[in-house]
Write a protein that holds these residues in place. Structure first.
Motif, mmCIF file in Angstrom:
data_model
loop_
_atom_site.group_PDB
_atom_site.id
_atom_site.type_symbol
_atom_site.label_atom_id
_atom_site.label_comp_id
_atom_site.label_asym_id
_atom_site.label_seq_id
_atom_site.Cartn_x
_atom_site.Cartn_y
_atom_site.Cartn_z
ATOM 1 N N GLU A 85 0.840 -1.191 0.000
ATOM 2 C CA GLU A 85 0.000 0.000 0.000
ATOM 3 C C GLU A 85 0.879 1.247 0.000
ATOM 4 O O GLU A 85 1.664 1.468 0.934
ATOM 5 C CB GLU A 85 -0.915 0.010 1.232
ATOM 6 C CG GLU A 85 -1.989 1.072 1.167
ATOM 7 C CD GLU A 85 -2.932 0.888 -0.018
ATOM 8 O OE1 GLU A 85 -3.353 1.917 -0.583
ATOM 9 O OE2 GLU A 85 -3.228 -0.260 -0.388
ATOM 10 N N GLY A 86 0.800 2.024 -1.066
ATOM 11 C CA GLY A 86 1.605 3.232 -1.158
ATOM 12 C C GLY A 86 3.014 3.022 -1.637
ATOM 13 O O GLY A 86 3.837 3.935 -1.534
ATOM 14 N N VAL A 87 3.304 1.837 -2.215
ATOM 15 C CA VAL A 87 4.649 1.579 -2.730
ATOM 16 C C VAL A 87 4.558 0.922 -4.108
ATOM 17 O O VAL A 87 3.968 -0.149 -4.256
ATOM 18 C CB VAL A 87 5.469 0.665 -1.796
ATOM 19 C CG1 VAL A 87 6.859 0.433 -2.380
ATOM 20 C CG2 VAL A 87 5.564 1.275 -0.403
ATOM 21 N N PHE A 88 5.154 1.601 -5.098
ATOM 22 C CA PHE A 88 5.247 1.047 -6.454
ATOM 23 C C PHE A 88 6.696 0.706 -6.754
ATOM 24 O O PHE A 88 7.610 1.441 -6.364
ATOM 25 C CB PHE A 88 4.759 2.059 -7.497
ATOM 26 C CG PHE A 88 3.279 2.295 -7.497
ATOM 27 C CD1 PHE A 88 2.439 1.559 -8.324
ATOM 28 C CD2 PHE A 88 2.716 3.266 -6.671
ATOM 29 C CE1 PHE A 88 1.077 1.783 -8.326
ATOM 30 C CE2 PHE A 88 1.357 3.496 -6.678
ATOM 31 C CZ PHE A 88 0.529 2.755 -7.505
ATOM 32 N N GLU A 89 6.896 -0.387 -7.454
ATOM 33 C CA GLU A 89 8.209 -0.733 -7.981
ATOM 34 C C GLU A 89 8.131 -0.693 -9.499
ATOM 35 O O GLU A 89 7.279 -1.361 -10.103
ATOM 36 C CB GLU A 89 8.652 -2.121 -7.507
ATOM 37 C CG GLU A 89 9.055 -2.159 -6.050
ATOM 38 C CD GLU A 89 9.669 -3.482 -5.635
ATOM 39 O OE1 GLU A 89 9.618 -4.442 -6.448
ATOM 40 O OE2 GLU A 89 10.194 -3.558 -4.516
ATOM 41 N N LEU A 97 15.734 -0.172 -10.709
ATOM 42 C CA LEU A 97 14.433 -0.369 -10.092
ATOM 43 C C LEU A 97 14.092 0.855 -9.247
ATOM 44 O O LEU A 97 14.813 1.192 -8.309
ATOM 45 C CB LEU A 97 14.436 -1.621 -9.211
ATOM 46 C CG LEU A 97 13.115 -1.942 -8.510
ATOM 47 C CD1 LEU A 97 12.065 -2.349 -9.525
ATOM 48 C CD2 LEU A 97 13.315 -3.033 -7.462
ATOM 49 N N PHE A 98 13.019 1.531 -9.617
ATOM 50 C CA PHE A 98 12.577 2.698 -8.862
ATOM 51 C C PHE A 98 11.499 2.281 -7.870
ATOM 52 O O PHE A 98 10.601 1.497 -8.203
ATOM 53 C CB PHE A 98 12.007 3.771 -9.800
ATOM 54 C CG PHE A 98 13.017 4.417 -10.687
ATOM 55 C CD1 PHE A 98 13.798 5.472 -10.239
ATOM 56 C CD2 PHE A 98 13.200 3.978 -11.993
ATOM 57 C CE1 PHE A 98 14.726 6.079 -11.056
ATOM 58 C CE2 PHE A 98 14.129 4.577 -12.820
ATOM 59 C CZ PHE A 98 14.893 5.628 -12.353
ATOM 60 N N ARG A 99 11.587 2.814 -6.675
ATOM 61 C CA ARG A 99 10.521 2.661 -5.678
ATOM 62 C C ARG A 99 9.906 4.036 -5.458
ATOM 63 O O ARG A 99 10.612 5.002 -5.174
ATOM 64 C CB ARG A 99 11.073 2.082 -4.374
ATOM 65 C CG ARG A 99 11.460 0.612 -4.487
ATOM 66 C CD ARG A 99 12.136 0.121 -3.216
ATOM 67 N NE ARG A 99 11.280 0.226 -2.040
ATOM 68 C CZ ARG A 99 10.379 -0.698 -1.674
ATOM 69 N NH1 ARG A 99 10.232 -1.789 -2.413
ATOM 70 N NH2 ARG A 99 9.649 -0.534 -0.592
ATOM 71 N N SER A 100 8.598 4.100 -5.629
ATOM 72 C CA SER A 100 7.925 5.396 -5.594
ATOM 73 C C SER A 100 6.593 5.288 -4.867
ATOM 74 O O SER A 100 5.928 4.239 -4.899
ATOM 75 C CB SER A 100 7.705 5.898 -7.030
ATOM 76 O OG SER A 100 7.061 7.146 -7.043
ATOM 77 N N LYS A 101 6.211 6.400 -4.239
ATOM 78 C CA LYS A 101 4.914 6.436 -3.551
ATOM 79 C C LYS A 101 3.753 6.548 -4.532
ATOM 80 O O LYS A 101 2.625 6.179 -4.208
ATOM 81 C CB LYS A 101 4.883 7.623 -2.586
ATOM 82 C CG LYS A 101 5.932 7.571 -1.485
ATOM 83 C CD LYS A 101 5.889 8.837 -0.644
ATOM 84 C CE LYS A 101 7.004 8.870 0.390
ATOM 85 N NZ LYS A 101 7.002 10.146 1.155
ATOM 86 N N GLN A 304 -7.123 10.148 -12.518
ATOM 87 C CA GLN A 304 -7.042 8.965 -11.678
ATOM 88 C C GLN A 304 -7.358 7.702 -12.482
ATOM 89 O O GLN A 304 -8.127 7.743 -13.439
ATOM 90 C CB GLN A 304 -8.011 9.082 -10.500
ATOM 91 C CG GLN A 304 -7.755 10.295 -9.622
ATOM 92 C CD GLN A 304 -8.867 10.530 -8.624
ATOM 93 O OE1 GLN A 304 -9.729 9.685 -8.434
ATOM 94 N NE2 GLN A 304 -8.856 11.702 -7.993
ATOM 95 N N THR A 305 -6.751 6.578 -12.082
ATOM 96 C CA THR A 305 -7.027 5.290 -12.707
ATOM 97 C C THR A 305 -7.684 4.370 -11.675
ATOM 98 O O THR A 305 -7.909 4.770 -10.526
ATOM 99 C CB THR A 305 -5.739 4.631 -13.222
ATOM 100 O OG1 THR A 305 -4.957 4.179 -12.105
ATOM 101 C CG2 THR A 305 -4.919 5.606 -14.057
ATOM 102 N N ASN A 306 -7.945 3.142 -12.080
ATOM 103 C CA ASN A 306 -8.526 2.169 -11.147
ATOM 104 C C ASN A 306 -7.521 1.684 -10.101
ATOM 105 O O ASN A 306 -7.899 1.037 -9.122
ATOM 106 C CB ASN A 306 -9.084 0.968 -11.912
ATOM 107 C CG ASN A 306 -7.990 0.180 -12.627
ATOM 108 O OD1 ASN A 306 -7.293 0.720 -13.489
ATOM 109 N ND2 ASN A 306 -7.832 -1.084 -12.299
ATOM 110 N N VAL A 307 -6.235 2.003 -10.307
ATOM 111 C CA VAL A 307 -5.186 1.615 -9.354
ATOM 112 C C VAL A 307 -4.849 2.820 -8.479
ATOM 113 O O VAL A 307 -4.300 3.812 -8.981
ATOM 114 C CB VAL A 307 -3.916 1.128 -10.086
ATOM 115 C CG1 VAL A 307 -2.851 0.697 -9.084
ATOM 116 C CG2 VAL A 307 -4.252 -0.010 -11.050
ATOM 117 N N PRO A 308 -5.167 2.801 -7.192
ATOM 118 C CA PRO A 308 -4.848 3.942 -6.320
ATOM 119 C C PRO A 308 -3.351 4.249 -6.342
ATOM 120 O O PRO A 308 -2.513 3.355 -6.205
ATOM 121 C CB PRO A 308 -5.289 3.451 -4.930
ATOM 122 C CG PRO A 308 -6.342 2.423 -5.207
ATOM 123 C CD PRO A 308 -5.903 1.737 -6.463
ATOM 124 N N GLY A 309 -3.037 5.521 -6.559
ATOM 125 C CA GLY A 309 -1.640 5.939 -6.617
ATOM 126 C C GLY A 309 -1.068 5.973 -8.017
ATOM 127 O O GLY A 309 0.043 6.477 -8.217
#
Length: 345
Positions: A85-89, A97-101, A304-309
């Motif tokens: 939750e709140g973390v994208f790779e 590899l980027f880690r982003s909120k 916004q998309t169907n994927v939060p964040g």
């Protein structure tokens, strides 16, 4: 971990990064090409004012320099995964590899491949171009006389609307929105560089929706004497002298007709970027029937998309003018900022 990763370094991605930075958020841009600017790098002038596209690119280039934006060029995104939750790779072609909120999709569009409409003769006959090809020829003129690809001064030039748009055979039922006004702009430009030539446009329906568009259409008729024929092109063939013969159905007169031309320009529409299908697969992103990203709400949540964040900016959700793209990119900054603030609560 960064606040926002932006995929795409066109004007949508750069504008989104500038607006996000103004809100105090750390951003990184990943761009697959070797330079920023996206499709504008191939464009000569912009409707409806005929402003040089290079001016807009120069503006955003200077903004990236002044703001010291972090941009990774020549870098493709391979996958986007929400691992927590709140973390994208976000995995890239450089094994970075980027880690982003949060993530902003500003990956844009691709132009319809006119070779799919074989009956129109693109890549078969030398004097059949696309609107993108013509724009590149305009950029290279530098005051020199305009010539066809076979090095002749054109006397009759045709523009064909809706190539790859509103077309069941091509699998694109939607309107690309900007082909009509682009044809009008290019027809005027053609009359400016070849004032003695006859210029005509074959259209389905003229959709001049934006500010200044209708006025430009009227100017094309009244000042430059561009002819507009409501008709559908069925086939193009080449004459022995390299000129073209067009078989057109005049839908107003309900009769077929043949038109001769020295050069033909196909107004190719916008399609969803190939990356959109990749993102759909890697992070369960929902797309609309036109294969562009589906906004969560067309009226009050188009970023916004169907994927939060996971957010969108610009033509990732469909055809847009430069004006609309810039405004959509500005609005995504507020959507991302609100999301990140709520995530911290």
């Amino acid at each position: 971990m960064i606040d926002v990763l932006i995929i795409g370094g066109g004007i949508a991605g750069i504008q989104a990064a500038c607006s996000l930075q103004d809100l105090g958020l750390e951003t990184v841009i990943v761009e697959k090409e070797k330079t920023i600017g996206g499709h504008l790098n191939d464009w000569d002038t912009l409707f409806p004012t005929f402003r040089s596209a290079s001016e807009v690119i120069d503006y955003y280039t200077e903004e990236t320099r002044k703001r010291a934006l972090t941009i990774y060029l020549n870098t493709n995104v391979i996958s986007i995964k929400k691992v927590d939750e709140g973390v994208f790779e976000v995995q890239t072609s450089r094994d970075v590899l980027f880690r982003s909120k949060s993530v902003v999709l500003a990956s844009g569009y691709q132009l319809f491949n006119a070779e799919r409409k074989e009956e129109y003769g693109y890549k078969i006959y030398d004097n059949v171009l696309t609107s993108a090809d013509l724009e590149k020829k305009f950029r290279r003129l530098n005051g020199q006389p305009f010539k066809t690809p076979t090095d002749k001064t054109p006397k009759r030039i045709g523009f064909i609307h809706c190539v790859g748009s509103r077309d069941e055979k091509s699998g694109n039922h939607y309107c690309s929105k900007l082909c009509c006004v682009t044809a009008v702009k290019q027809a005027i430009h053609m009359k400016q560089v070849c004032p003695e030539a006859d210029v005509f446009c074959c259209y389905m329906d003229l959709r001049m929706y934006g500010p200044g568009f209708e006025e430009m259409y009227r100017e094309a008729q009244e000042k430059y004497h561009v002819q507009f024929i409501r008709g559908r092109l069925s086939e193009v063939s080449e004459n022995s002298d390299g000129t073209l013969q067009l078989k057109v159905e005049d839908t107003l007169a309900a009769r077929p007709c043949r038109i001769q031309a020295d050069m033909l320009v196909l107004m190719v529409g916008m399609e969803a970027s190939k990356n959109t299908a990749l993102f759909k697969q890697s992070c369960n992103l929902e797309c609309a029937s036109n294969r562009f990203v589906k906004p969560n709400d067309h009226h009050i949540g188009s970023n916004q998309t169907n994927v939060p964040g996971l957010f969108t900016a610009g033509t990732s959700i469909g055809p847009m003018s430069v004006f609309d793209t810039v405004n959509h990119a500005k609005s995504v900054a507020f959507a991302v900022n609100e999301y990140l603030k709520n995530s911290e609560l």
